[in-house]
Design an enzyme around this catalytic site. Structure first.
Site, PDB file in Angstrom:
ATOM      1  CB  CYS A 106      -0.898  -0.024   1.238  1.00 38.94           C
ATOM      2  SG  CYS A 106      -1.994   1.402   1.344  1.00 38.94           S
ATOM      3  CB  CYS A 113      -4.419  13.999   2.368  1.00 38.99           C
ATOM      4  SG  CYS A 113      -5.731  13.940   1.122  1.00 38.99           S
ATOM      5  CB  CYS A 117     -11.899  12.494   4.637  1.00 41.55           C
ATOM      6  SG  CYS A 117     -11.783  12.707   2.849  1.00 41.55           S
ATOM      7  CB  CYS A 120      -8.949  10.123   6.751  1.00 47.93           C
ATOM      8  SG  CYS A 120      -7.334   9.771   6.056  1.00 47.93           S
ATOM      9  CD  GLU A 194      -7.686  11.609  -4.402  1.00 43.77           C
ATOM     10  OE1 GLU A 194      -8.171  10.899  -3.494  1.00 43.77           O
ATOM     11  OE2 GLU A 194      -7.771  11.309  -5.605  1.00 43.77           O
ATOM     12  CB  CYS A 378      -8.064   1.697   5.553  1.00 41.61           C
ATOM     13  SG  CYS A 378      -7.980   0.258   4.546  1.00 41.61           S
TER      14      CYS A 378
HETATM   15  N1  SAH Z   1      -7.221   9.456  -0.804  1.00 44.73           N
HETATM   16  C1  SAH Z   1      -7.710   8.247  -1.342  1.00 44.73           C
HETATM   17  C2  SAH Z   1      -6.845   7.054  -1.042  1.00 44.73           C
HETATM   18  C3  SAH Z   1      -6.283   6.913   0.346  1.00 44.73           C
HETATM   19  S1  SAH Z   1      -7.401   6.502   1.615  1.00 44.73           S
HETATM   20  C4  SAH Z   1      -9.151   8.024  -0.898  1.00 44.73           C
HETATM   21  O1  SAH Z   1      -9.614   8.721  -0.008  1.00 44.73           O
HETATM   22  O2  SAH Z   1      -9.804   7.167  -1.483  1.00 44.73           O
HETATM   23  C5  SAH Z   1      -7.814   4.802   1.258  1.00 44.73           C
HETATM   24  C6  SAH Z   1      -9.174   4.378   1.808  1.00 44.73           C
HETATM   25  O3  SAH Z   1      -9.184   4.362   3.245  1.00 44.73           O
HETATM   26  C7  SAH Z   1     -10.294   5.326   1.395  1.00 44.73           C
HETATM   27  O4  SAH Z   1     -11.440   4.624   0.987  1.00 44.73           O
HETATM   28  C8  SAH Z   1     -10.577   6.066   2.681  1.00 44.73           C
HETATM   29  O5  SAH Z   1     -11.857   6.608   2.701  1.00 44.73           O
HETATM   30  C9  SAH Z   1     -10.373   4.986   3.701  1.00 44.73           C
HETATM   31  N2  SAH Z   1     -10.193   5.464   5.073  1.00 44.73           N
HETATM   32  C10 SAH Z   1      -9.722   6.659   5.477  1.00 44.73           C
HETATM   33  N3  SAH Z   1      -9.706   6.731   6.816  1.00 44.73           N
HETATM   34  C11 SAH Z   1     -10.161   5.541   7.272  1.00 44.73           C
HETATM   35  C12 SAH Z   1     -10.332   4.977   8.577  1.00 44.73           C
HETATM   36  N4  SAH Z   1      -9.997   5.655   9.672  1.00 44.73           N
HETATM   37  N5  SAH Z   1     -10.829   3.733   8.676  1.00 44.73           N
HETATM   38  C13 SAH Z   1     -11.110   3.008   7.562  1.00 44.73           C
HETATM   39  N6  SAH Z   1     -10.933   3.477   6.312  1.00 44.73           N
HETATM   40  C14 SAH Z   1     -10.471   4.730   6.166  1.00 44.73           C
HETATM   41 FE1  SF4 Z   2      -7.122  12.268   1.927  1.00 43.92          FE
HETATM   42 FE2  SF4 Z   2      -8.178   9.889   1.291  1.00 43.92          FE
HETATM   43 FE3  SF4 Z   2      -7.705  10.562   3.877  1.00 43.92          FE
HETATM   44 FE4  SF4 Z   2      -9.660  11.781   2.527  1.00 43.92          FE
HETATM   45  S1  SF4 Z   2      -9.553   9.595   3.060  1.00 43.92           S
HETATM   46  S2  SF4 Z   2      -8.161  12.785   3.851  1.00 43.92           S
HETATM   47  S3  SF4 Z   2      -8.775  11.904   0.498  1.00 43.92           S
HETATM   48  S4  SF4 Z   2      -6.178  10.266   2.283  1.00 43.92           S
END
Ligand code: SAH
Ligand code: SF4
Length: 385
Positions: A106, A113, A117, A120, A194, A378
């Protein structure tokens, strides 16, 4: 951006450099093989090169730019996370996950970023900077070497039985088991950042890793995850390589999605689904929608039903069934982020949500968690603890 390193160079770039140094082009191919096939991480070890060329490579151009600060392991050794420092001081993380039949890395595409969100850990950092293509490629090479080291140290590929409990569902999607895991079999661009906000560098990294003369990763074995940047999805639809696309959806309606993903105000669900339809029509490939399950926020059965209807192509009025999207839903029980008031959906709620989707004819799996104890799951990557 830092100075380009060897990992920032295509084979053609290397040939130019070698010719500038007054040597025949085949030397460039030798270097390229050493980097991407033999996985050599020190020019001194490139023993098929003349001594003088090895010396020049060692002194005149950096091989890579990442400094390994720490490796942490979890899940009995089969999840391994690296923390790297970049030349300018920012840090990024890379995760290697070993399975019975495959090994996945990964990769981070940005330090931090900008998307913010709320669920995250990376989002709390803000954007520090884009990674170069070389910095992404180098993460894949670290994982390849790490897999070799782990095996050389007696690491054993886990057996199917170890996964039977919760693995049945992802198992169904897996390719036939291989007896000897000799190399990284999958790359996911799902680490920090991202990818589509750093499209050019990201795409250069994909091409380098795919290059059959080098690392030779199959396009179908690579997956990119996007928060839903419409322009990036459109661009990917026009690229020549069939890499997999995952889209972070996380809510069935704009009001809720905007509270979780601020960028939804710019790219609302209707636009996102419209470009996804363009993508599936143009490529013939199925996309996956990621859906992080947050207890009491987006995990109610009525929300599952709304999601199912959306993906089965219901009209806004909800009366007619339209054309179903060529898709699959991947549910991700939220992984905790320190200090966050959000909660992870309980197992039964996850199962109930999944059932609603399946009953409605939407293919749906639950992502198996890896590395939570070392904050490698994730959305937990933030370069801290
Ligand atoms: N920026 C991209 C890719 C990185 S995040 C995106 O947002 O898709 C990869 C995945 O992990 C995304 O689906 C994101 O929504 C998810 N993710 C982020 N924070 C998370 C968390 N705390 N628990 C589970 N999944 C999470
Ligand atoms: Fe960035 Fe993906 Fe995390 Fe959203 S979930 S803050 S786009 S890394």
């Amino acid at each position: 951006m830092p100075n380009p390193t060897l990992y920032d160079m295509t084979l053609a770039d290397l040939e130019v450099l070698i010719r500038d140094w007054g040597m025949p082009a085949f030397r460039a191919r030798q270097i390229y093989r050493q980097l991407y096939i033999n996985l050599v991480d020190n020019p001194v070890m490139m023993t098929d090169l003349p001594f003088s060329l090895r010396g020049r490579l060692a002194t005149e151009i950096a091989l890579g730019g990442l400094r390994l600060v720490r490796t942490q392991v979890a899940d009995g050794g089969i999840t391994r996370k690296a923390l790297f420092a970049l030349p300018d001081g920012a840090v990024i993380e890379t995760v290697l996950m070993i399975y019975p039949d495959r090994a996945t890395v990964c990769i981070s595409t940005q330090a931090g970023c900008a998307m913010g969100c709320v669920f995250c850990a990376t989002g709390t950092l803000g954007l520090l900077r884009n990674l170069s293509a070389g910095e992404m490629v180098e993460q894949a090479l670290w994982a390849s070497r790490e897999l070799r080291r782990w095996q050389a140290a007696g690491g054993e590929v886990p057996s199917l039985a170890d996964f039977r409990d919760d693995g049945a569902r992802w198992w169904a999607d897996a390719p036939a088991p291989v007896r000897q895991l000799s190399r990284i079999s999958n790359i996911v661009f799902m680490g920090m950042g991202e990818p589509f906000a750093n499209y050019d560098h990201w795409w250069a990294a994909v091409q380098r890793l795919h290059d059959p003369q080098g690392f030779n990763m199959g396009a179908r074995s690579m997956t990119v995850s996007t928060v839903g940047l419409v322009s990036g999805i459109r661009r990917l639809a026009g690229e020549g390589l069939p890499i997999n696309l995952a889209i972070s959806l996380h809510a069935p309606d704009d009001a809720l999605r905007s509270t979780l993903i601020p960028i939804n105000d710019r790219f609302p669900i209707a636009d996102l689904l419209a470009v996804t339809r363009e993508y599936t029509a143009r490529t013939g490939r199925r996309v996956s929608f990621e859906y992080v399950l947050l207890q009491g926020r987006n995990d109610y059965p009525h929300q599952a039903l709304a999601l199912a209807k959306l993906l089965r192509g219901h009209t806004a009025e909800g009366a007619d069934r339209g054309v179903p999207l060529l898709c699959h839903v991947n549910l991700i029980p939220w992984n905790p982020v320190p200090g966050s008031p959000l909660g992870r959906s309980e197992r039964l709620r996850v199962a109930a949500f999944q059932q609603v989707l399946v009953d409605y004819g939407v293919a749906c799996t639950v992502r198996v968690e890896r590395g939570a104890e070392i904050a490698a799951a994730c959305g937990q990557l933030a370069g801290a603890n």
